[in-house]
Design an enzyme around this catalytic site. Sequence first.
Site, PDB file in Angstrom:
ATOM      1  N   LYS A 129      29.334  38.754  50.805  1.00  0.00           N
ATOM      2  CA  LYS A 129      30.052  37.918  51.647  1.00  0.00           C
ATOM      3  C   LYS A 129      30.350  37.791  52.760  1.00  0.00           C
ATOM      4  O   LYS A 129      30.657  37.430  53.775  1.00  0.00           O
ATOM      5  CB  LYS A 129      31.377  38.736  51.283  1.00  0.00           C
ATOM      6  CG  LYS A 129      32.376  37.767  50.098  1.00  0.00           C
ATOM      7  CD  LYS A 129      32.912  37.929  49.173  1.00  0.00           C
ATOM      8  CE  LYS A 129      33.798  37.533  47.817  1.00  0.00           C
ATOM      9  NZ  LYS A 129      33.561  36.077  47.168  1.00  0.00           N
ATOM     10  N   HIS A 161      42.714  31.115  47.633  1.00  0.00           N
ATOM     11  CA  HIS A 161      43.110  31.474  46.154  1.00  0.00           C
ATOM     12  C   HIS A 161      42.544  30.587  45.013  1.00  0.00           C
ATOM     13  O   HIS A 161      43.807  30.509  45.043  1.00  0.00           O
ATOM     14  CB  HIS A 161      43.295  33.121  45.778  1.00  0.00           C
ATOM     15  CG  HIS A 161      42.426  34.030  44.382  1.00  0.00           C
ATOM     16  ND1 HIS A 161      44.090  34.464  43.905  1.00  0.00           N
ATOM     17  CD2 HIS A 161      41.834  33.944  44.268  1.00  0.00           C
ATOM     18  CE1 HIS A 161      43.045  34.932  42.281  1.00  0.00           C
ATOM     19  NE2 HIS A 161      42.120  34.539  42.731  1.00  0.00           N
ATOM     20  N   GLU A 180      31.505  37.859  44.504  1.00  0.00           N
ATOM     21  CA  GLU A 180      32.111  39.157  44.364  1.00  0.00           C
ATOM     22  C   GLU A 180      31.570  40.130  44.772  1.00  0.00           C
ATOM     23  O   GLU A 180      31.955  41.568  44.606  1.00  0.00           O
ATOM     24  CB  GLU A 180      32.746  39.078  43.491  1.00  0.00           C
ATOM     25  CG  GLU A 180      34.654  40.161  43.367  1.00  0.00           C
ATOM     26  CD  GLU A 180      35.308  39.349  44.289  1.00  0.00           C
ATOM     27  OE1 GLU A 180      35.213  38.005  45.066  1.00  0.00           O
ATOM     28  OE2 GLU A 180      36.983  39.427  44.280  1.00  0.00           O
ATOM     29  N   VAL A 196      31.071  33.217  47.381  1.00  0.00           N
ATOM     30  CA  VAL A 196      29.875  33.937  46.569  1.00  0.00           C
ATOM     31  C   VAL A 196      30.300  34.367  45.832  1.00  0.00           C
ATOM     32  O   VAL A 196      31.331  34.697  44.992  1.00  0.00           O
ATOM     33  CB  VAL A 196      29.108  33.869  47.992  1.00  0.00           C
ATOM     34  CG1 VAL A 196      28.269  33.482  48.696  1.00  0.00           C
ATOM     35  CG2 VAL A 196      29.170  35.418  49.206  1.00  0.00           C
ATOM     36  N   ASN A 211      47.805  37.408  39.775  1.00  0.00           N
ATOM     37  CA  ASN A 211      46.736  38.664  38.737  1.00  0.00           C
ATOM     38  C   ASN A 211      47.665  39.646  38.720  1.00  0.00           C
ATOM     39  O   ASN A 211      47.409  40.253  37.438  1.00  0.00           O
ATOM     40  CB  ASN A 211      45.417  38.425  39.063  1.00  0.00           C
ATOM     41  CG  ASN A 211      44.787  37.376  39.387  1.00  0.00           C
ATOM     42  OD1 ASN A 211      44.735  36.457  38.460  1.00  0.00           O
ATOM     43  ND2 ASN A 211      43.506  37.251  39.815  1.00  0.00           N
TER      44      ASN A 211
HETATM   45  P1  NAD Z   1      29.381  32.771  40.206  1.00  0.00           P
HETATM   46  O1  NAD Z   1      28.825  33.432  40.093  1.00  0.00           O
HETATM   47  O2  NAD Z   1      29.180  31.598  39.395  1.00  0.00           O
HETATM   48  O3  NAD Z   1      29.083  32.184  41.955  1.00  0.00           O
HETATM   49  C1  NAD Z   1      28.562  32.264  42.944  1.00  0.00           C
HETATM   50  C2  NAD Z   1      27.837  31.783  43.926  1.00  0.00           C
HETATM   51  O4  NAD Z   1      26.970  32.035  45.107  1.00  0.00           O
HETATM   52  C3  NAD Z   1      26.102  31.691  43.134  1.00  0.00           C
HETATM   53  O5  NAD Z   1      25.597  30.482  43.003  1.00  0.00           O
HETATM   54  C4  NAD Z   1      25.118  32.515  44.256  1.00  0.00           C
HETATM   55  O6  NAD Z   1      24.024  31.798  43.538  1.00  0.00           O
HETATM   56  C5  NAD Z   1      25.677  31.877  45.387  1.00  0.00           C
HETATM   57  N1  NAD Z   1      25.270  33.331  46.179  1.00  0.00           N
HETATM   58  C6  NAD Z   1      24.963  34.545  46.242  1.00  0.00           C
HETATM   59  N2  NAD Z   1      25.474  34.557  47.413  1.00  0.00           N
HETATM   60  C7  NAD Z   1      24.964  33.946  48.375  1.00  0.00           C
HETATM   61  C8  NAD Z   1      24.463  33.391  49.742  1.00  0.00           C
HETATM   62  N3  NAD Z   1      24.588  34.983  50.506  1.00  0.00           N
HETATM   63  N4  NAD Z   1      24.826  32.336  50.198  1.00  0.00           N
HETATM   64  C9  NAD Z   1      25.527  30.924  49.616  1.00  0.00           C
HETATM   65  N5  NAD Z   1      25.882  31.371  48.449  1.00  0.00           N
HETATM   66  C10 NAD Z   1      25.603  32.490  47.462  1.00  0.00           C
HETATM   67  O7  NAD Z   1      30.846  33.342  40.643  1.00  0.00           O
HETATM   68  P2  NAD Z   1      32.200  32.297  40.821  1.00  0.00           P
HETATM   69  O8  NAD Z   1      33.437  32.906  39.404  1.00  0.00           O
HETATM   70  O9  NAD Z   1      32.363  31.176  41.667  1.00  0.00           O
HETATM   71  O10 NAD Z   1      33.019  33.448  41.770  1.00  0.00           O
HETATM   72  C11 NAD Z   1      32.912  33.281  43.160  1.00  0.00           C
HETATM   73  C12 NAD Z   1      33.604  34.066  43.921  1.00  0.00           C
HETATM   74  O11 NAD Z   1      35.095  33.193  43.494  1.00  0.00           O
HETATM   75  C13 NAD Z   1      34.337  35.106  43.811  1.00  0.00           C
HETATM   76  O12 NAD Z   1      34.102  36.128  44.651  1.00  0.00           O
HETATM   77  C14 NAD Z   1      34.763  35.368  42.816  1.00  0.00           C
HETATM   78  O13 NAD Z   1      35.893  36.411  42.815  1.00  0.00           O
HETATM   79  C15 NAD Z   1      36.504  34.216  43.455  1.00  0.00           C
HETATM   80  N6  NAD Z   1      37.186  33.418  41.863  1.00  0.00           N
HETATM   81  C16 NAD Z   1      36.375  33.250  40.893  1.00  0.00           C
HETATM   82  C17 NAD Z   1      37.255  33.187  39.739  1.00  0.00           C
HETATM   83  C18 NAD Z   1      37.148  33.041  38.301  1.00  0.00           C
HETATM   84  O14 NAD Z   1      37.728  32.573  37.624  1.00  0.00           O
HETATM   85  N7  NAD Z   1      35.267  33.333  37.730  1.00  0.00           N
HETATM   86  C19 NAD Z   1      38.954  32.564  40.129  1.00  0.00           C
HETATM   87  C20 NAD Z   1      39.533  32.389  41.054  1.00  0.00           C
HETATM   88  C21 NAD Z   1      38.363  33.501  42.201  1.00  0.00           C
END
Ligand code: NAD
Length: 740
Positions: free
Chosen positions: A421, A464, A416, A414, A514
């Site tokens: 979370k 991760h 960050e 979800v 990272n």
């Molecule tokens: P994103 O915004 O694309 O997706 C997040 C999703 O979570 C959204 O679809 C949102 O609707 C959903 N969400 C929010 N609250 C929720 C809840 N209470 N219940 C269910 N769903 C919920 O973000 P992302 O880029 O996919 O990142 C998600 C996680 O992955 C973060 O913690 C981020 O740090 C981590 N991450 C991201 C990357 C990257 O390159 N984008 C890489 C590694 C890790």
Amino acid sequence: MADYKNFKFDVDADGIALVTWDMPDKSMNVFTEEVMDELETIVDRVAGDAAIKGAVITSGKDSFSGGADLTMLKRMFQLFQEEKAKDSQKAVELLFKSSGRMGGLFRKLETSGKPWVSAINGTCMGGAFEMSLACHARVASDAPGVKMALPEVKVGIFPGAGGTQRVPRLTNQQDALQMMTTGQSLTPQRAKAMGLITEIAPAKKLVETAKKLIKGGLKPVQPWDEKGFKLPGAPIYSAAGANLWPAASAILRRETYGNYPAAAAILKCVYEGLLVPFDTGLKIEQRYFTQILQTLEAGMMIRSLFVSLQELNKGARRPADIKPTKFTKIGVIGAGFMGAGIAYVTAKSGIPVVLIDRDVEAAEKGKAHAADLIAKEMQKGRMSEEDKQKLLSLIIPTADYADLEGADLVIEAVFEDREVKRQATEKAEAVLKSSAIFASNTSTLPISGLAKVSERPKNFIGIHFFSPVDKMMLVEVILGKKTGDKALAVALDYVRAIKKTPIVVNDTRGFYVNRCVLRYMSEAYNMLIEGVPPAMIENAARMAGMPVGPLALNDETAIDLSQKILKAALADLGPKAVDPRHVELVDKLVNEFDRKGRKNGKGFYDYPAKPAKKHLWPELKTLYPQQDPDKVNVEELKERFLFTIALEAARVMEEGIVTDPREADVGSILAFGFAPYTGGTLSYIDGMGAKKFVRRAKELQKKYGAQFKAPKLLTDMADNGETFYQRFDPYKAETQKQAA
Ligand code: NAD
């Protein structure tokens, strides 16, 4: 007849021997000393028995063979090093002799006087394809997934068992060079078009087709052993040759920047080998092979990209006393960019996934992302309609946490945000069985902190992923302070199930990958500020062996994300943690010029509409007074990139964040492409020697700043003449067990 351990040998009524390679206790056939010994006896037997008309060689497994067992080469290196200490001339002679063993055996097969046909039923790699090329004909099965390649260059060596001589005598030189210097896989259709495969047959008729060739009077003589043999395509000294060869060298240089001696050796073997008779060509190949085996690049690449990679994939870091997990259901919370990708790779490996988001529409959108990825695979012919239906049926989009019931593992992706979370963790734990593991895909929040809201911190872990999830092969498994062995075992079983490579990392800000990537980009900021022309920064990084320049990479990860990271570090760790000039640079780019990276089409690069290519933003040069390009020391720029990253990896080891050098090395290559020819971040230091590395780091520190300060660990290692693989010996426990 159970005459052999690794082969079955049956002669049919027509007098054709079927040699079925099927090694006991191995999932894939590989060439070992024992296999070569047995094959040699078989070649002699076929040649010596007048009742045997010829032989078909195939495999009793799904795949044909993975090629040579490279641990054999590792042993060869060890012997060579030991012998070299005593008598270096003799050591090289021994190496020359042992490196010619396989090639000699294949030559014996091809000149044995009886026809041999290779019946390729599945993946056929390296030495196994070289053996097939030595057969008088090759039939490949049309079953999906059958492929062949000479991929040796990817681990720092080259096809040294006749491959460099046979391929360009069967196909034109350009295709031969392309295939061997990239190590690319060929489909049977492509291989047939190139002239490397004689026929393609339905899987069920594979052996029959191969036998038919022998019955039809297949000549047991290779074209190059016939009088008047002419190369397909043109000779080296011809108009076509004069067109090809200068360009071939230039292309290789453009692709490798001279960092891969094995790739250059392929060109030399082909060029020189085609000017002389076949047997002399084989000798030339053997000499270059002996040279290449002695290069640092070969040693380091084989260790990291073959031996260590395999060990990590097989679960080197898995707690052994915990039963392997068979996954029946996995939950993914958050169907955004990452969650959708995680659901896709999970379903692709056959595991049912419950994909949760705030509402069903959002969850459906995540599933649609998986459908897009499948469509791309189908376009490339890598997935069928049936695969698509099966994969999509495994992803269940929902907004109801109750659907997680019974899941073995849940991965949260979800926003960050600690509060979001927390909610996701609590809602999931309310329905999960007590043995289920909960994992967070956070990229910046420490796992121990997130685990505080968990009812079962022992079962809480970080998994991760990197983006794009479907392409990136590395996964960091993060241990929180309270994470238990069961959670680690389940996380590693999961990473294995989805066929990615795990590294185990202790909890810290930025984890391992990272932290290193930030150093890479931050050194590029320093160079920009010093007035190094931006194009030189990007080119120097690629010349050093990095696949993507730091500015291009920063555009992909987003400049506003860098801005957020800098701000967070400033808030959490104080002003000393960031360089104010970096903050000024990213603030200017994001706030003043709205340049956030590729995502808004404006970053360090401009992204014009296709087919135009991206190019560096011309105004970038106006932000800082520019140095005269002729006065910039490119070698030093290259070094600065590799040093700043390697130093961070050394710090990570010193802090105990990563504990196994194999993980630091393999992780650095898979996650951000750290100059693969070095073998990875720590092998780069080991290869140079800690002493020399520390001396150079000091010089760079004096000139460019504290990012080049060697940690105490390194200065100690320099004083003691130690390497990382000695100090953090990953095989220590094993060696002690053997000694006891
Ligand atoms: P994103 O915004 O694309 O997706 C997040 C999703 O979570 C959204 O679809 C949102 O609707 C959903 N969400 C929010 N609250 C929720 C809840 N209470 N219940 C269910 N769903 C919920 O973000 P992302 O880029 O996919 O990142 C998600 C996680 O992955 C973060 O913690 C981020 O740090 C981590 N991450 C991201 C990357 C990257 O390159 N984008 C890489 C590694 C890790």
